[in-house]
Write a protein that holds these residues in place. Structure first.
Motif, mmCIF file in Angstrom:
data_model
loop_
_atom_site.group_PDB
_atom_site.id
_atom_site.type_symbol
_atom_site.label_atom_id
_atom_site.label_comp_id
_atom_site.label_asym_id
_atom_site.label_seq_id
_atom_site.Cartn_x
_atom_site.Cartn_y
_atom_site.Cartn_z
ATOM 1 N N VAL A 199 0.925 -1.231 0.184
ATOM 2 C CA VAL A 199 0.067 0.117 -0.035
ATOM 3 C C VAL A 199 0.829 1.258 0.242
ATOM 4 C CG1 VAL A 199 -1.739 1.212 1.388
ATOM 5 C CG2 VAL A 199 -1.800 -1.289 1.031
ATOM 6 N N ALA A 200 1.984 1.340 0.643
ATOM 7 C CA ALA A 200 2.951 2.293 0.829
ATOM 8 C C ALA A 200 3.618 2.674 -0.536
ATOM 9 C CB ALA A 200 3.871 2.265 2.166
ATOM 10 N N GLY A 201 4.053 1.425 -0.998
ATOM 11 C CA GLY A 201 4.495 1.520 -2.355
ATOM 12 C C GLY A 201 3.539 2.259 -3.357
ATOM 13 N N CYS A 202 2.440 2.594 -3.204
ATOM 14 C CA CYS A 202 1.349 3.155 -4.327
ATOM 15 C C CYS A 202 1.732 4.530 -4.317
ATOM 16 C CB CYS A 202 -0.105 2.751 -3.963
ATOM 17 S SG CYS A 202 -0.566 1.352 -3.718
ATOM 18 N N LEU A 248 3.720 1.749 -9.813
ATOM 19 C CA LEU A 248 2.815 1.020 -10.613
ATOM 20 C C LEU A 248 2.227 -0.273 -10.281
ATOM 21 C CD1 LEU A 248 3.693 2.453 -14.163
ATOM 22 C CD2 LEU A 248 2.564 3.596 -12.382
ATOM 23 N N ALA A 249 3.205 -1.324 -10.067
ATOM 24 C CA ALA A 249 3.024 -2.547 -9.678
ATOM 25 C C ALA A 249 2.139 -2.563 -8.418
ATOM 26 C CB ALA A 249 4.193 -3.365 -9.517
ATOM 27 N N SER A 250 2.544 -1.762 -7.317
ATOM 28 C CA SER A 250 1.944 -1.604 -5.981
ATOM 29 C C SER A 250 0.664 -1.232 -6.252
ATOM 30 C CB SER A 250 2.669 -0.764 -5.155
ATOM 31 O OG SER A 250 3.930 -1.146 -5.071
ATOM 32 N N VAL A 251 0.212 -0.486 -7.120
ATOM 33 C CA VAL A 251 -1.146 0.257 -7.328
ATOM 34 C C VAL A 251 -1.956 -1.030 -7.598
ATOM 35 C CG1 VAL A 251 -2.686 1.701 -8.461
ATOM 36 C CG2 VAL A 251 -0.563 2.499 -7.512
ATOM 37 N N LEU A 252 -1.592 -1.595 -8.651
ATOM 38 C CA LEU A 252 -2.126 -2.880 -9.570
ATOM 39 C C LEU A 252 -2.434 -3.824 -8.275
ATOM 40 C CD1 LEU A 252 -1.195 -3.157 -13.319
ATOM 41 C CD2 LEU A 252 -3.270 -2.093 -12.208
ATOM 42 N N ALA A 253 -1.360 -4.062 -7.910
ATOM 43 C CA ALA A 253 -1.498 -5.266 -6.515
ATOM 44 C C ALA A 253 -2.553 -4.713 -5.531
ATOM 45 C CB ALA A 253 -0.101 -5.663 -6.100
ATOM 46 N N THR A 254 -2.498 -3.750 -5.254
ATOM 47 C CA THR A 254 -3.425 -3.317 -4.377
ATOM 48 C C THR A 254 -4.859 -3.358 -4.680
ATOM 49 O OG1 THR A 254 -1.881 -1.661 -3.433
ATOM 50 C CG2 THR A 254 -4.107 -1.530 -2.560
ATOM 51 N N THR A 255 -5.187 -2.869 -5.854
ATOM 52 C CA THR A 255 -6.548 -2.816 -6.672
ATOM 53 C C THR A 255 -6.745 -4.500 -6.741
ATOM 54 O OG1 THR A 255 -5.636 -1.080 -8.133
ATOM 55 C CG2 THR A 255 -7.691 -2.289 -8.699
ATOM 56 N N LEU A 256 -6.015 -5.317 -6.879
ATOM 57 C CA LEU A 256 -6.250 -6.725 -7.103
ATOM 58 C C LEU A 256 -6.778 -7.252 -5.683
ATOM 59 C CD1 LEU A 256 -6.586 -8.582 -9.507
ATOM 60 C CD2 LEU A 256 -4.250 -9.316 -9.333
ATOM 61 N N ILE A 257 -6.072 -6.832 -4.751
ATOM 62 C CA ILE A 257 -6.406 -7.368 -3.375
ATOM 63 C C ILE A 257 -7.469 -6.859 -2.847
ATOM 64 C CG2 ILE A 257 -5.551 -7.130 -0.897
ATOM 65 C CD1 ILE A 257 -2.602 -7.167 -1.838
ATOM 66 N N LEU A 258 -8.034 -5.560 -3.113
ATOM 67 C CA LEU A 258 -9.206 -5.101 -2.871
ATOM 68 C C LEU A 258 -10.354 -5.629 -3.629
ATOM 69 C CD1 LEU A 258 -8.419 -1.286 -2.901
ATOM 70 C CD2 LEU A 258 -8.874 -2.785 -0.679
ATOM 71 N N ILE A 259 -10.436 -5.957 -4.851
ATOM 72 C CA ILE A 259 -11.240 -6.933 -5.786
ATOM 73 C C ILE A 259 -11.448 -8.175 -5.101
ATOM 74 C CG2 ILE A 259 -11.996 -7.854 -7.891
ATOM 75 C CD1 ILE A 259 -10.386 -5.504 -9.257
#
Lengths: 733, 366
Positions: free
Chosen positions: A497-500, A698-709
């Motif tokens: 999350v911080a990475g975002c 960018l990777a962090s944002v996508l990973a976070t999005t995926l975790i949320l979904i």
């Protein structure tokens, strides 16, 4: 219901269909062949026209013929000026020359030459063998540009290959039509429950086309080089360097399985065998990594301990430390896979009757003795089972080693590199088949041996008693260990999350929101296609799983066990192998699917079905068959029973199988990475690409999005299958 | 619910379960034939594994005969699936749909038959009031008692007005008192509707009290068909005699079989038994059967055989006296014991029987 009369009628119908089928097939083949012959002759005529007038260029032309006619050749005949019946013969090599000398005296050859002499083309019906290739002869005149004077005669020896690919396809379709007709009409005629018959047919077709066929193709093509049987691929695959990778995979698997089982046992013991606080929270955190997307944990480890890691570089200033390699892999796989061990062992420790421990204490055994002589021996099958499950998972793991292996080599990544880097599909297939060996071994030991040795007795009574067999000191130490691991897991997720919000991790830690906008705009298409592919696979997989479960539990038919085994197989097959098998099998007719979204959806369904079927089977076994029989008896047919009775009753299993499929499809990578196309991309692959290019934000944002979904999907499932207790009571016998 | 009752014909039906794993085939039903007349309640009675449930399931269509035919109302239904047969089954475990309430459960068959909504409501109401469940329409079946669940299952069958009502040990999950009540109720409803019914049970009292006729089965074969009184009083085999009630056997030598009577000798005495099974003949081994109520106690040496009273069980309306003799322990029932002299435990007595009431059976066949 076999009767002679029915059988006769059935055979008659088959015979009629076979005749019609054969007639259509031969008609099509004939017209196709004549078509192909015309095309080939036109090409040869053109080739003859390209023959040079200049004798000096004659050899070059002859050489060029063998390239434009692979496996074929030509003879250039120059009629002698004095005697029209004798010729000077030119050919590219002696084999051709010899063949011509053999044929020249025949009547057919004379006829051909005569035709050419009068400026006519002649396609000879005679076949000949030219260095192991069957060829047909074609005579064409070679004229000057004005087509007035005969310079010579070209005799082509053209191999008969053209059109054979299409012909093979035609045979497949003709046979397919016949098999389909036989199967459908057989079911309609003989099955008492035609719907069950058709369902079995559909499932069998599914299993054959999408499980057996691709794996068989992968197997076959690993023994094929240039369309010929060959052992070359396997000789290479079993060479030193690849065997080293196999050993690498197994070594990693042993380490990860051992550490994960230890951590899992620690969690299970603290949560289910001691009276510690925050059990629900601990249990939730312990299950979290199961649903986390691939690359996310690796990503966070790299952010913390990579070459520019927060801890290693910024905080500790280490220079020669590298997280890449076996150590890092064991760490990240353990965090990702100990939940599997935890869930297995939690079931075991929960199921152990505390009365046994009480009895041991009562017989004056000390706490440690109780643990050593009662608790541990009873848990041994569970521990073995957990170990083997993690081992299989570690071997099949692809995402973590892809980012984190460094110079350490594992087979799954090796197979991927073979396919994408060296474009060697056969080699990739062989390597991933090699991986199948230890995976399947572990899987079958777990399935058929360990899991049958369970000591858990289901008494139906909830086990409310708790016997503290850990002394206070030990308990404090274990609880501290568990909380430390929990803190680490939370820190890993926090890092993502911080990475975002960090501009450039490792270099510039200033706060920014620009990653989010960029990642979402660049990932928009991938998110859309990932979501829609998973959404398409989800209901289909759920329905098929429940229908198969019903058929497997309630119906009996020939070959049921085989079908069941095949349907369960993808559970044990590494995703890498399935992915490679799919591109090998579906990149050609009759199943040209590579590049479509369909192949990805099918792959999801096939891979996630086993878990759904198991859930459905377990839940159907709880349901008294007379409930379905009552519905049948009251006039409902099979499909009505399925819709109005079975589906509502297995609803919890149905929903959890769907959410499982959805989550697994959202977080898929090992198979899907081979199947994606520009149009159908997957978020996990995009995360990988961003990480590879060091765009960690960018990777962090996508990973976070995926975790949320994924978390939202699970939350929704919990909501839908919350309270079923009162309902279950009446289902069971 | 007026509908012309139909007959059920079981015509030389055999059911063989092929056992694939090299073991022997199991013959669950062996060449069974019988007819259930329109409006009749016939019970299939036998120990577990005798083929009675298999027979019922073949009538319902859940199982198919390996040989022979099943006809319902003259139509051969042997190959039809259950949903195409005019039968409705009350299952041992009820088989209620847990995701539907009582009214929905009962309405299910009508919904499948696409009966108009208004008519469904009407008929469901009527069926529920017939079984005394009028107030429970909205309940979930999981929250009903066993007896109530049983009634829902029965209503669900009756509401579709089946040609044949099938009942598969419907009372075995109920406690004793409720079982007696439901027994009476099922019989009352069946009679009032005049519906053809086949009832499966292993409980002889249930079979006796419910049925127009009883079919006794063993090892897949039908042993005897008859009204409850015939089965009880005039069994044709040792098995049937023993299965449908308490009985004492005495080995005898048959001397003559003229008209209805059967003369035979036992311990040198000649007895004229009231009846005999058809197969009994002079020279063949035979036994004499006597029900406890046909046996009498007397002073030593006055009866057929002497013995010692081991135990008396006082039941109010009668006393069951267990007497140890050389034929084993005999149960003698002493009716209306008040004011009678009853031999005390340990006393020597003789046992004799009412010759009119005893019957001679072939000894070897079961």
């Amino acid at each position: 219901m076999f009767t002679k009369d029915k059988l006769l009628k059935f055979l008659l119908a088959l015979a009629v269909f076979a005749v019609v089928d054969a007639w259509v097939f031969t008609t099509l083949r004939t017209s196709m062949r004549s078509n192909a012959a015309t095309v080939r002759q036109n090409a040869l005529v053109l080739l003859a026209k390209s023959a040079p007038e200049d004798p000096g260029l004659r050899d070059d032309w002859l050489a060029s013929v063998s390239t434009s006619l692979p496996g074929g050749a030509a003879v250039y005949l120059v009629p002698s000026l004095d005697d029209p019946d004798s010729y000077e013969v030119f050919a590219a090599d002696d084999a051709v020359l010899n063949l011509w000398h053999e044929l020249a005296a025949t009547e057919d050859a004379q006829k051909g030459l005569e035709s050419a002499y009068y400026f006519e083309n002649y396609a000879s019906p005679v076949k000949a063998m030219l260095s192991n290739t069957q060829v047909r002869l074609f005579y064409a005149p070679i004229t000057d540009e004005a087509q007035g004077e005969l310079l010579g005669i070209a005799v082509f020896m053209a191999p008969e290959t053209a059109g054979s690919g299409i012909e093979r396809l035609l045979i497949i379709f003709a046979l397919g039509a016949f098999v389909l007709f036989a199967a459908l009409s057989g079911v309609a005629r003989f099955a008492r429950d035609s719907i069950v018959g058709y369902s079995v047919l559909v499932l069998s077709a599914l299993a054959i086309v999408f499980i057996i066929f691709p794996l068989a193709e992968a197997f076959r093509l690993s023994f094929t080089v240039d369309d010929k049987p060959s052992l070359a691929i396997w000789i290479d695959a079993l060479s030193g360097s690849h065997l080293q990778s196999l050993w690498g995979s197994i070594r990693l698997g042993i380490w990860t399985a051992t550490t994960s089982t230890l951590v899992g046992f620690l969690f299970a013991f603290v949560i289910h065998r001691t009276s510690t606080r925050g059990k629900k929270f601990l249990s939730a955190i312990a299950q979290m990594p199961v649903i986390s997307p691939p690359f996310s944990l690796t990503l966070s480890i790299i952010l913390l301990a990579g070459n520019n890691g927060l801890i290693t570089k910024q905080l500790l200033g280490l220079q020669n430390f590298s997280i890449y390699g076996l150590g890092g892999l064991i760490l990240v796989q353990t965090i990702g896979m100990f939940p599997i061990a935890y869930l297995t062992l939690a079931g075991v420790l929960q199921g152990l009757d505390a009365t046994l421990e009480e009895a041991a204490l009562d017989l004056n055994a000390g706490r440690w003795q109780v643990f050593r002589t009662v608790t541990l021996p009873l848990a041994v099958p569970g521990i073995l089972s957990a170990w083997l499950l993690v081992f299989t998972n570690s071997l099949a793991d692809f995402a973590n080693p892809l980012l984190l292996a460094g110079n350490y080599r594992v087979l799954s990544v090796e197979a991927y590199i073979q396919v994408t880097g060296r474009n060697d599909l056969g080699g990739g297939a062989a390597l991933s088949l090699l991986l199948l060996l230890p995976t399947l071994t572990a899987f079958f030991i777990q399935r058929n041996w360990v899991s049958k040795r369970s000591f858990i007795t289901v008494t139906g009574k909830p086990n409310l008693k708790l016997v503290e067999i850990a002394s206070p000191g030990v308990r404090v130490a274990m609880t501290a260990g568990v909380w430390a691991i929990v803190a680490f897991v939370i820190a890993l997720y926090g890092t993502i999350v911080a990475g975002c919000f960090v501009k450039n991790w490792g270099i510039d830690y200033s706060f920014t929101l620009s990653n989010i906008g960029e990642a979402l705009s660049r990932g928009k298409e991938a998110i859309r296609s990932t979501l829609s592919l998973a959404a398409m696979a989800t209901p289909v997989a759920g329905l098929i799983a429940m229908a198969s479960a019903m058929i497997f539990v309630r119906k009996s038919f020939v070959g049921k066990r085989v079908l069941e085994a095949v349907m369960m197989m993808p559970f044990a097959v590494p995703g890498t192998l399935l992915g490679i098998a799919y591109i090998l099998a579906f990149n050609k007719a009759p199943f040209l699917l590579v590049g479509t979204g369909a192949i990805i959806v099918i792959n999801y369904i096939v891979r996630e079905l086993p878990v759904g079927i198991e859930g459905g089977v377990a839940s159907l076994r709880q349901i008294d068959p007379s409930i379905e029989e009552a519905a049948r008896d009251l006039g409902a047919d099979e499909s009505m029973v399925f819709r109005s009775i079975v589906l509502p009753l297995v609803r919890p299993a149905f929903i959890s199988s769907m959410s499982y499929t959805f989550v697994r499809s959202m977080t898929a990578v090992s198979a899907v990475i081979f199947l994606i196309s520009a149009r159908w991309y997957h978020m996990t692959v995009l995360i990988y690409n961003f990480s590879e290019n060091l765009r960690f934000g960018l990777a962090s944002v996508l990973a976070t999005t995926l975790i949320l979904i994924v978390m939202a999907a699970f939350g929704l499932m919990r909501l839908l299958v919350r309270d079923t207790g009162a309902f279950d009571k009446t289902i069971t016998r | 619910m007026a509908k012309e009752p139909v007959a059920v014909t079981i015509d030389h039906v055999t059911r063989i379960y092929k056992n694939v794993k090299g073991r022997k085939d199991v013959v669950a039903v062996d060449d069974a034939s019988f007819v259930v007349n329109p409006g009749e309640l016939v019970t299939l009675l036998g120990p577990s594994g005798c083929g009675k449930t298999t027979t019922l399931r073949m009538i319902a269509g859940f199982d198919l005969p390996s040989k022979g035919a099943i006809r319902i109302g003259g139509e051969d239904v042997s190959a039809l699936p259950p949903n195409k047969r005019d039968t409705a089954t009350v299952f041992q475990s009820y088989g209620l749909f847990p995701h539907m309430n009582v009214a929905e459960n009962v309405a299910y068959g009508l919904r499948i038959r696409k009966v108009p909504k208004a008519e469904i409501d009407e008929r469901v109401k009527r069926a529920l009031s017939l079984t005394g469940l009028g107030d429970y329409a909205e309940r979930s079946p999981g929250r009903l008692s066993g007896g109530q669940q049983q009634r829902v299952a029965l209503s669900r069958c009756l509401v579709v007005e089946p040609g044949v009502l099938l009942l598969d040990e419907p009372l075995s999950n109920l406690d004793a008192l409720l079982r007696e009540q439901m027994r009476v109720e099922i019989r009352r409803i069946q009679k009032s509707l005049g519906i053809t019914a086949v009832y499966v049970t292993h409980d002889r009292v249930e079979a006796m009290s419910l049925s127009d006729r009883v079919i006794v089965m063993k090892d897949g074969r039908i042993r005897q068909i008859g009204s409850p009184s015939i089965i009880y009083e005039q069994p044709d085999s040792v098995f049937v005699a023993g299965f449908v009630g308490k009985v004492a056997f005495f080995p005898v030598e048959v001397q003559g079989t003229d008209s209805g009577y059967c003369a035979c000798s036992i311990r040198g005495k000649t007895v004229k038994a009231g009846s005999r099974a058809p197969e009994v003949a002079v020279g063949k081994p035979a036994v004499l059967m006597a029900r406890p109520e046909s046996l009498r106690l007397g002073r030593p040496d006055e009866g057929i055989v002497d013995g010692t009273v081991r135990q008396n069980v006082y039941l109010g309306s009668s006393i069951e006296s267990f007497v140890t003799t050389e034929y084993g322990e005999l149960l003698v029932q002493i009716d209306d014991p008040a004011g009678k002299h009853v031999a005390a435990e340990g006393e020597r007595v003789s046992v004799s029987f009412n010759e009119e009431r005893v019957r001679v059976l072939p000894a070897n066949a079961e």
